[in-house]
Enzyme design. Structure first.
Site, PDB file in Angstrom:
ATOM      1  N   PRO A  99     -39.616  29.837   8.538  1.00 24.78           N
ATOM      2  CA  PRO A  99     -40.087  30.989   7.779  1.00 24.78           C
ATOM      3  C   PRO A  99     -39.363  32.289   8.113  1.00 24.78           C
ATOM      4  CG  PRO A  99     -41.708  30.301   9.419  1.00 24.78           C
ATOM      5  CD  PRO A  99     -40.675  29.223   9.350  1.00 24.78           C
ATOM      6  N   ASN A 100     -39.171  33.053   7.058  1.00 26.29           N
ATOM      7  CA  ASN A 100     -38.592  34.406   7.101  1.00 26.29           C
ATOM      8  C   ASN A 100     -37.086  34.424   7.328  1.00 26.29           C
ATOM      9  OD1 ASN A 100     -41.140  35.834   6.745  1.00 26.29           O
ATOM     10  ND2 ASN A 100     -41.626  35.060   8.782  1.00 26.29           N
ATOM     11  N   ARG A 158     -34.008  41.724   7.227  1.00 23.27           N
ATOM     12  CA  ARG A 158     -35.164  42.151   8.030  1.00 23.27           C
ATOM     13  C   ARG A 158     -34.713  42.458   9.461  1.00 23.27           C
ATOM     14  NH1 ARG A 158     -38.562  37.385  11.032  1.00 23.27           N
ATOM     15  NH2 ARG A 158     -36.841  35.924  11.165  1.00 23.27           N
ATOM     16  N   TYR A 172     -31.896  40.850  14.468  1.00 24.64           N
ATOM     17  CA  TYR A 172     -31.310  39.624  13.923  1.00 24.64           C
ATOM     18  C   TYR A 172     -29.889  39.807  13.362  1.00 24.64           C
ATOM     19  CZ  TYR A 172     -36.078  37.914  14.348  1.00 24.64           C
ATOM     20  OH  TYR A 172     -37.300  37.542  14.848  1.00 24.64           O
ATOM     21  N   ASN A 176     -33.730  26.028  13.537  1.00 21.42           N
ATOM     22  CA  ASN A 176     -34.327  27.305  13.913  1.00 21.42           C
ATOM     23  C   ASN A 176     -35.687  27.339  13.217  1.00 21.42           C
ATOM     24  OD1 ASN A 176     -35.219  29.846  14.356  1.00 21.42           O
ATOM     25  ND2 ASN A 176     -33.304  30.873  13.782  1.00 21.42           N
ATOM     26  N   ALA A 213     -40.977  31.343  13.442  1.00 19.65           N
ATOM     27  CA  ALA A 213     -42.240  31.511  14.166  1.00 19.65           C
ATOM     28  C   ALA A 213     -42.954  30.180  14.432  1.00 19.65           C
ATOM     29  CB  ALA A 213     -43.147  32.452  13.381  1.00 19.65           C
ATOM     30  N   HIS A 220     -43.276  28.536  17.959  1.00 21.74           N
ATOM     31  CA  HIS A 220     -44.273  28.900  18.962  1.00 21.74           C
ATOM     32  C   HIS A 220     -45.661  28.351  18.643  1.00 21.74           C
ATOM     33  CE1 HIS A 220     -40.937  31.543  19.717  1.00 21.74           C
ATOM     34  NE2 HIS A 220     -41.136  32.201  18.582  1.00 21.74           N
ATOM     35  N   ASP A 273     -44.071  16.882  16.565  1.00 20.01           N
ATOM     36  CA  ASP A 273     -44.354  15.452  16.337  1.00 20.01           C
ATOM     37  C   ASP A 273     -43.310  14.835  15.409  1.00 20.01           C
ATOM     38  OD1 ASP A 273     -46.563  15.557  17.957  1.00 20.01           O
ATOM     39  OD2 ASP A 273     -48.045  15.516  16.330  1.00 20.01           O
ATOM     40  N   GLU A 293     -32.123  23.251  19.224  1.00 17.04           N
ATOM     41  CA  GLU A 293     -32.958  24.391  18.784  1.00 17.04           C
ATOM     42  C   GLU A 293     -32.133  25.674  18.879  1.00 17.04           C
ATOM     43  OE1 GLU A 293     -36.438  24.579  21.237  1.00 17.04           O
ATOM     44  OE2 GLU A 293     -36.990  26.606  20.558  1.00 17.04           O
ATOM     45  N   HIS A 330     -32.157  29.977  18.236  1.00 18.84           N
ATOM     46  CA  HIS A 330     -32.799  31.255  17.905  1.00 18.84           C
ATOM     47  C   HIS A 330     -31.735  32.332  17.890  1.00 18.84           C
ATOM     48  CE1 HIS A 330     -36.656  29.419  18.205  1.00 18.84           C
ATOM     49  NE2 HIS A 330     -36.279  28.877  19.348  1.00 18.84           N
ATOM     50  N   SER A 335     -32.230  35.569  18.060  1.00 17.77           N
ATOM     51  CA  SER A 335     -32.564  36.555  19.092  1.00 17.77           C
ATOM     52  C   SER A 335     -32.841  35.851  20.419  1.00 17.77           C
ATOM     53  CB  SER A 335     -33.801  37.357  18.668  1.00 17.77           C
ATOM     54  OG  SER A 335     -34.945  36.503  18.615  1.00 17.77           O
ATOM     55  N   ARG A 394     -38.331  38.984  24.536  1.00 19.17           N
ATOM     56  CA  ARG A 394     -39.245  39.574  23.559  1.00 19.17           C
ATOM     57  C   ARG A 394     -40.698  39.324  23.977  1.00 19.17           C
ATOM     58  NH1 ARG A 394     -37.326  37.861  17.754  1.00 19.17           N
ATOM     59  NH2 ARG A 394     -38.725  39.589  17.199  1.00 19.17           N
ATOM     60  N   ARG A 432     -43.512  34.580  22.287  1.00 28.08           N
ATOM     61  CA  ARG A 432     -42.263  33.925  21.873  1.00 28.08           C
ATOM     62  C   ARG A 432     -41.618  33.129  23.004  1.00 28.08           C
ATOM     63  NH1 ARG A 432     -41.223  36.397  16.809  1.00 28.08           N
ATOM     64  NH2 ARG A 432     -41.989  38.536  16.819  1.00 28.08           N
TER      65      ARG A 432
HETATM   66  C1  DQA Z   1     -36.388  33.395  15.707  1.00 29.81           C
HETATM   67  C2  DQA Z   1     -37.317  33.881  16.829  1.00 29.81           C
HETATM   68  C3  DQA Z   1     -38.765  33.675  16.441  1.00 29.81           C
HETATM   69  O1  DQA Z   1     -39.616  34.122  17.486  1.00 29.81           O
HETATM   70  C4  DQA Z   1     -39.093  34.447  15.185  1.00 29.81           C
HETATM   71  O2  DQA Z   1     -40.427  34.195  14.797  1.00 29.81           O
HETATM   72  C5  DQA Z   1     -38.149  34.176  14.071  1.00 29.81           C
HETATM   73  C6  DQA Z   1     -36.733  34.019  14.376  1.00 29.81           C
HETATM   74  C7  DQA Z   1     -34.902  33.727  16.005  1.00 29.81           C
HETATM   75  O3  DQA Z   1     -34.048  33.148  15.337  1.00 29.81           O
HETATM   76  O4  DQA Z   1     -34.621  34.574  16.857  1.00 29.81           O
HETATM   77  O5  DQA Z   1     -38.527  34.135  12.900  1.00 29.81           O
HETATM   78  O6  DQA Z   1     -36.502  31.978  15.616  1.00 29.81           O
END
Ligand code: DQA
Length: 147
Positions: A11-12, A19, A24, A75, A78, A81, A88, A99, A101, A103, A108, A112
């Site tokens: 998401p996002n 954003r 980011y 990635n 959110a 977490h 699963d 994995e 990220h 950031s 942070r 997180r």
């Molecule tokens: C993220 C870090 C997560 O905590 C956050 O919710 C994101 C992006 C990152 O790529 O740094 O949406 O996964």
């Protein structure tokens, strides 16, 4: 035929580059997709790059990867977490999982610092900006013996 790596984004991440650029960066997800496809070609891999804001869709894609992918770079945004469902699903996938990220989640907020996905991932890359996806692909090539 080149082996396929699923690169899944939660998401996002569709708003990457738009954003909170101070966290980011300014590269968009389309930029990342293009850079990943380019590098994968050099590494002898193919990529299938996707983003969803919906947990169940990500779970479905991980199930699809059981047949369609040699490895997964994820990635989870959110959901990293919070999502036992994504953990699963990844546990039901046999290949390597990396994995990513953008950031440095450890610098942070405390919420997180915990990742369910890290319980499954062969490797975790955080805080390298969007370059983290490319580092993950290089490591994936090594794990798959493709490099
Ligand atoms: C993220 C870090 C997560 O905590 C956050 O919710 C994101 C992006 C990152 O790529 O740094 O949406 O996964």
């Amino acid at each position: 035929m080149a082996r396929t790596v699923f690169i899944l984004n939660g998401p996002n991440l569709n708003l990457l580059g738009l954003r909170e650029p101070e966290i980011y960066g300014r590269e968009t997800l389309a930029d990342v997709e293009a850079a990943c496809a380019r590098l994968a070609g050099e590494l002898g891999l193919a990529t299938d790059f996707r983003q969803s804001n919906h947990e169940g869709v990500l779970v479905d894609w991980i199930h699809e990867a059981r047949q369609a992918a040699a490895g997964i770079v994820i990635n989870p945004g959110a959901y990293t977490h919070t999502s036992v469902a994504i953990l699963d699903a990844l546990n039901a996938f046999a290949g390597p999982v990396i994995e990513v990220h953008v950031s440095n989640v450890h610098r942070r907020e405390a919420f997180r610092h915990r990742s369910y996905v890290s319980l499954r991932a062969e490797a975790v890359i955080a805080g390298c900006g969007t370059e983290g996806y490319l580092l993950a692909l290089r490591r994936m090539a090594t794990l798959l013996g493709a490099a």
